[in-house]
Enzyme design. Structure first.
Site, PDB file in Angstrom:
ATOM      1  NE  ARG A 265       1.956   2.014   3.133  1.00 40.12           N
ATOM      2  CZ  ARG A 265       0.902   2.466   3.797  1.00 40.12           C
ATOM      3  NH1 ARG A 265       0.668   2.035   5.027  1.00 40.12           N
ATOM      4  NH2 ARG A 265       0.083   3.327   3.251  1.00 40.12           N
TER       5      ARG A 265
ATOM      6  CG  ASP B 270       5.755   0.781  10.493  1.00 37.74           C
ATOM      7  OD1 ASP B 270       5.305   0.907   9.333  1.00 37.74           O
ATOM      8  OD2 ASP B 270       5.053   0.960  11.515  1.00 37.74           O
ATOM      9  N   GLY B 271       7.110  -0.032   7.209  1.00 34.46           N
ATOM     10  CA  GLY B 271       6.684  -0.957   6.163  1.00 34.46           C
ATOM     11  C   GLY B 271       5.377  -1.658   6.437  1.00 34.46           C
TER      12      GLY B 271
ATOM     13  NE  ARG C 181      -3.071  -1.536  -4.601  1.00 36.39           N
ATOM     14  CZ  ARG C 181      -1.920  -1.043  -4.160  1.00 36.39           C
ATOM     15  NH1 ARG C 181      -0.780  -1.315  -4.778  1.00 36.39           N
ATOM     16  NH2 ARG C 181      -1.899  -0.262  -3.107  1.00 36.39           N
TER      17      ARG C 181
ATOM     18  NE  ARG D 195       4.171   2.085  -8.404  1.00 34.98           N
ATOM     19  CZ  ARG D 195       3.448   2.035  -7.298  1.00 34.98           C
ATOM     20  NH1 ARG D 195       2.840   3.113  -6.858  1.00 34.98           N
ATOM     21  NH2 ARG D 195       3.339   0.918  -6.610  1.00 34.98           N
TER      22      ARG D 195
ATOM     23  CG  ASP E 231       4.200   8.067  -6.157  1.00 37.00           C
ATOM     24  OD1 ASP E 231       4.009   9.291  -6.214  1.00 37.00           O
ATOM     25  OD2 ASP E 231       4.003   7.398  -5.128  1.00 37.00           O
ATOM     26  CG  ASN E 232      -0.237   7.345  -5.548  1.00 41.19           C
ATOM     27  OD1 ASN E 232       0.454   6.358  -5.303  1.00 41.19           O
ATOM     28  ND2 ASN E 232      -0.524   8.257  -4.638  1.00 41.19           N
TER      29      ASN E 232
END
Length: 467
Positions: free
Chosen positions: A93, A126-127, A180, A187, A258-259
């Site tokens: 998303r 839904d992104g 952002r 990552r 992944d964070n």
């Protein structure tokens, strides 16, 4: 007015090649209402002169910024989610919209999005991003920056006029798109994807790219040496980030691989929390049933994640001792966290460091007193920085007072610390800020909170955390 001539665009991520991303388009939204624009960060990029309509064009409709990408890039990655490997991840998303250089320090920076529409990695989602989710991220990044945490910045938040269905908040709920500002979106999970695919060449290219553009401290000619230095530098930066979270009383909530990015910059805020009182078992995510990502386990989790990154680098070893070098960095992670934690705690208390062992002892005493006295976490830092130690009669604070006698102030006093109380974002406060927005479209409390947080940032700005 046109974009300033001082704007320094970049497109370095595109140089990696199509195996690292998918070219995508942004969703079309019914409307665009600017809810937050970070003029301070925009000035660092030469974008502060944009009109509102120009801002919406670039950060709501995602018209390209001159000199950067012609089309957004949805980044490819895998990851461990709650320590279960998931090969079906990627930007679902969001996307990398543009890159540029900071005008003050020259760093390469990314504009990444959240809620900008579906991509090949959306699966059945839904992104989109809820407006409440966007508001929460603006608040989190603002307070974390004020408290000295290396964090992404919430550059722009635009309400988009859509109604979303969500299971974890009353629906239909309002939608938004967030932009952002980060120092890299590469990552641990980016490396994991290529390790999963057995693509050592892409891992090598990714290390070389990261060292060249983000981690010049790791520069080396030979590949195994470069990989070893790269890993050591990532460990150092991630240790610092984790220590800063602990000193700020912050729980990220979802520390999946992944964070975690390679620059040690905190980003991607979902079910975050700040501690009411010091509690190592405190969790942020309601679905973290076993407390895997609890406050006190965050350094342990970061180390686990880094070990996954180290495993991805092993194909670069050749006939060298790379494995031993990677293990050496992992073994030193705990000491790095302890040293960075002591620095961060002293910085928050406005004190000059003396010596590593004594500084570590003081930070330990302070947190022991927080635990035993059950004092409000942020209020204690605020009061002790502001000279109100007499308000803490519990016996656990006695050793803290004794240890403080040896320390000097590192920064001048600021009126913020003479106020009624600190800037805080406990969960009930966040809900109280959202309520008038949801019910009456009243943003006054939200803006007042950001102004309060800005005063905290300026107060702490007088003393930088020592490197």
């Amino acid at each position: 007015m046109p974009i300033s001539q001082s704007f320094r665009p970049a497109r370095t991520h595109a140089d990696l090649g199509g195996e690292f991303f998918d070219v995508v388009g942004a969703a079309r939204f019914p409307t665009h209402i600017i809810r937050h624009r970070d003029q301070r960060q925009a000035a660092r990029l030469g974008l502060d002169g944009l009109t509102d309509e120009e801002w919406i064009a670039h950060f709501g409709r995602f018209e390209p910024l001159p000199g950067s990408f012609d089309h957004p890039l949805a980044l490819r990655y895998h990851g461990h989610q709650f320590r279960h490997y998931n090969p079906d991840l990627g930007d679902g998303r969001g996307f990398l919209f543009a890159q540029m250089h900071d005008l003050e320090d020259g760093r390469l920076l990314d504009f990444g999005t959240k809620g900008s529409g579906q991509t090949p990695w959306s699966r059945t989602a839904d992104g989109r991003l809820t407006l409440k989710g966007g508001v929460r991220e603006v608040l989190a990044t603002s307070l974390l920056e004020a408290f000295g945490v290396n964090t992404s910045k919430s550059f722009s938040l635009i309400e988009t006029g859509e109604a979303l269905q969500r299971h974890d908040e009353p629906s239909p709920t309002r939608a938004s798109v967030l932009v952002r500002l980060s120092h890299s979106h590469i990552r641990i999970g980016t490396f994991q994807r290529f390790a999963y695919l057995g693509d050592a060449a892409s891992i090598s290219a990714l290390v070389a790219h990261a060292v060249r553009h983000y981690l010049p401290e790791a520069t080396a000619t030979a590949e195994p040496e470069r990989a070893a230095r790269f890993f050591a530098e990532v460990c150092r930066r991630v240790a610092r980030m984790g220590a800063q979270w602990m000193a700020a009383g912050f729980v990220h909530g979802v520390l999946n691989t992944d964070n975690i990015n390679i620059t040690g910059e905190s980003f991607d805020y979902g079910p975050w929390r700040f501690l009411p009182t010091y509690d190592p078992k405190f969790t942020a995510a309601y679905f973290d049933y076993g407390g895997l990502y609890a406050f006190g386990r965050q350094p342990e989790t970061l180390l686990w994640n880094l070990a996954r990154l180290g495993g991805c680098l092993l194909p670069l070893a050749g006939e060298t001792d790379l494995k031993a070098r990677l293990e050496e960095s992992l073994h030193g992670f705990g000491a790095l966290v302890q040293a960075e934690f002591a620095r961060a705690v002293l910085w928050r208390l406005g004190l000059k460091p003396i010596e590593a062992e004594r500084d570590a002892a003081l930070s330990g005493l302070f947190f022991t007193a927080l635990l035993e006295s059950e004092a409000p976490f942020e209020r204690a830092f605020f009061d002790w920085r502001g000279g109100r130690q007499r308000d803490y009669p519990h016996a656990a604070w006695g050793p803290v007072r004794a240890a403080l006698a040896s320390y000097e102030r590192a920064a001048p006093d600021h009126s913020y610390f003479d106020g009624e109380g600190p800037a805080t974002l406990l969960i009930e406060q966040v809900e109280a800020l959202w309520e008038p927005i949801a019910e009456r479209d009243d943003w006054s409390a939200f803006h007042a909170k950001l102004a309060e947080i800005e005063q905290a940032r300026l107060a702490y700005l007088g003393a930088s955390i020592p490197a």
